[in-house]
Design a protein around this motif. Sequence first.
Motif, PDB file in Angstrom:
ATOM      1  N   VAL A 155       3.046  -4.920   9.732  1.00 34.98           N
ATOM      2  CA  VAL A 155       3.897  -4.386   8.672  1.00 34.98           C
ATOM      3  C   VAL A 155       5.179  -5.216   8.594  1.00 34.98           C
ATOM      4  N   GLN A 156       5.490  -5.658   7.393  1.00 35.18           N
ATOM      5  CA  GLN A 156       6.709  -6.421   7.165  1.00 35.18           C
ATOM      6  C   GLN A 156       7.853  -5.505   6.759  1.00 35.18           C
ATOM      7  N   LYS A 157       7.571  -4.512   5.886  1.00 33.67           N
ATOM      8  CA  LYS A 157       8.626  -3.691   5.316  1.00 33.67           C
ATOM      9  C   LYS A 157       8.069  -2.319   4.952  1.00 33.67           C
ATOM     10  N   VAL A 158       8.908  -1.287   5.095  1.00 38.32           N
ATOM     11  CA  VAL A 158       8.527   0.079   4.722  1.00 38.32           C
ATOM     12  C   VAL A 158       9.633   0.657   3.843  1.00 38.32           C
ATOM     13  N   ASN A 159       9.264   1.139   2.669  1.00 42.87           N
ATOM     14  CA  ASN A 159      10.182   1.856   1.782  1.00 42.87           C
ATOM     15  C   ASN A 159       9.692   3.294   1.675  1.00 42.87           C
ATOM     16  N   THR A 160      10.622   4.251   1.735  1.00 47.36           N
ATOM     17  CA  THR A 160      10.242   5.657   1.661  1.00 47.36           C
ATOM     18  C   THR A 160      10.955   6.346   0.511  1.00 47.36           C
ATOM     19  N   MET A 161      10.312   7.401  -0.003  1.00 45.69           N
ATOM     20  CA  MET A 161      10.870   8.215  -1.076  1.00 45.69           C
ATOM     21  C   MET A 161      10.636   9.681  -0.751  1.00 45.69           C
ATOM     22  N   ASN A 162      11.674  10.485  -0.849  1.00 42.93           N
ATOM     23  CA  ASN A 162      11.545  11.930  -0.689  1.00 42.93           C
ATOM     24  C   ASN A 162      11.348  12.548  -2.068  1.00 42.93           C
ATOM     25  N   LEU A 163      10.286  13.329  -2.224  1.00 43.91           N
ATOM     26  CA  LEU A 163       9.975  13.966  -3.496  1.00 43.91           C
ATOM     27  C   LEU A 163      10.204  15.467  -3.368  1.00 43.91           C
ATOM     28  N   LYS A 164      11.084  16.006  -4.201  1.00 46.30           N
ATOM     29  CA  LYS A 164      11.329  17.445  -4.182  1.00 46.30           C
ATOM     30  C   LYS A 164      10.126  18.180  -4.744  1.00 46.30           C
ATOM     31  N   TYR A 209       0.843  -1.183   0.000  1.00 41.71           N
ATOM     32  CA  TYR A 209       0.000   0.000   0.000  1.00 41.71           C
ATOM     33  C   TYR A 209       0.884   1.240   0.000  1.00 41.71           C
ATOM     34  N   THR A 210       0.458   2.279  -0.720  1.00 41.76           N
ATOM     35  CA  THR A 210       1.233   3.502  -0.854  1.00 41.76           C
ATOM     36  C   THR A 210       0.514   4.649  -0.156  1.00 41.76           C
ATOM     37  N   PHE A 211       1.258   5.419   0.645  1.00 39.28           N
ATOM     38  CA  PHE A 211       0.705   6.539   1.402  1.00 39.28           C
ATOM     39  C   PHE A 211       1.603   7.753   1.256  1.00 39.28           C
ATOM     40  N   LEU A 212       0.995   8.953   1.297  1.00 39.95           N
ATOM     41  CA  LEU A 212       1.755  10.178   1.490  1.00 39.95           C
ATOM     42  C   LEU A 212       1.919  10.339   2.994  1.00 39.95           C
ATOM     43  N   VAL A 213       3.144  10.598   3.443  1.00 46.21           N
ATOM     44  CA  VAL A 213       3.420  10.686   4.870  1.00 46.21           C
ATOM     45  C   VAL A 213       4.062  12.034   5.192  1.00 46.21           C
ATOM     46  N   HIS A 214       4.148  12.345   6.463  1.00 45.54           N
ATOM     47  CA  HIS A 214       4.762  13.591   6.919  1.00 45.54           C
ATOM     48  C   HIS A 214       6.238  13.592   6.524  1.00 45.54           C
ATOM     49  N   PRO A 215       6.747  14.700   5.993  1.00 43.74           N
ATOM     50  CA  PRO A 215       8.144  14.727   5.522  1.00 43.74           C
ATOM     51  C   PRO A 215       9.194  14.454   6.608  1.00 43.74           C
ATOM     52  N   ASP A 216       8.870  14.696   7.874  1.00 42.08           N
ATOM     53  CA  ASP A 216       9.835  14.468   8.957  1.00 42.08           C
ATOM     54  C   ASP A 216       9.714  13.088   9.592  1.00 42.08           C
ATOM     55  N   SER A 217       8.809  12.257   9.103  1.00 40.42           N
ATOM     56  CA  SER A 217       8.623  10.937   9.710  1.00 40.42           C
ATOM     57  C   SER A 217       9.688   9.970   9.197  1.00 40.42           C
ATOM     58  N   ASN A 218       9.954   8.935  10.006  1.00 39.82           N
ATOM     59  CA  ASN A 218      10.902   7.903   9.593  1.00 39.82           C
ATOM     60  C   ASN A 218      10.172   6.569   9.468  1.00 39.82           C
TER      61      ASN A 218
END
Length: 99
Positions: A54-63, A28-37
């Motif tokens: 939750v098994q795994k979390v991948n994050t991406m920072n979008l400029k 599942y894909t979510f927009l999250v708070h930019p300061d969250s880990n």
Amino acid sequence: MADIKYYDVILSPVISEKSMAGMSSKSYTFLVHPDSNKIMIREAIEKMFPGTKVQKVNTMNLKGKEKRRGNKSGFTSKKKKAIVKLASDSKEIELFEGL
């Protein structure tokens, strides 16, 4: 960063063709708070949706994208996106069942 509560971490789900295709494999894909880990995102998902693991979390920072209005230019706000993979024995997230 310590002032962020778990209900402030998850901003909204991302509804796109690619994210909908990943739902069959419990991603599942979510927009999250930019300061969250990743740890904060994992805890927020497990608290907001009881029965999920939750098994795994991948994050991406979008400029932010560059925008121009007349002679002035600037950037839109930055965003952070998280792809959450649930465990195989986990319950599915009900938010996406009707889609």
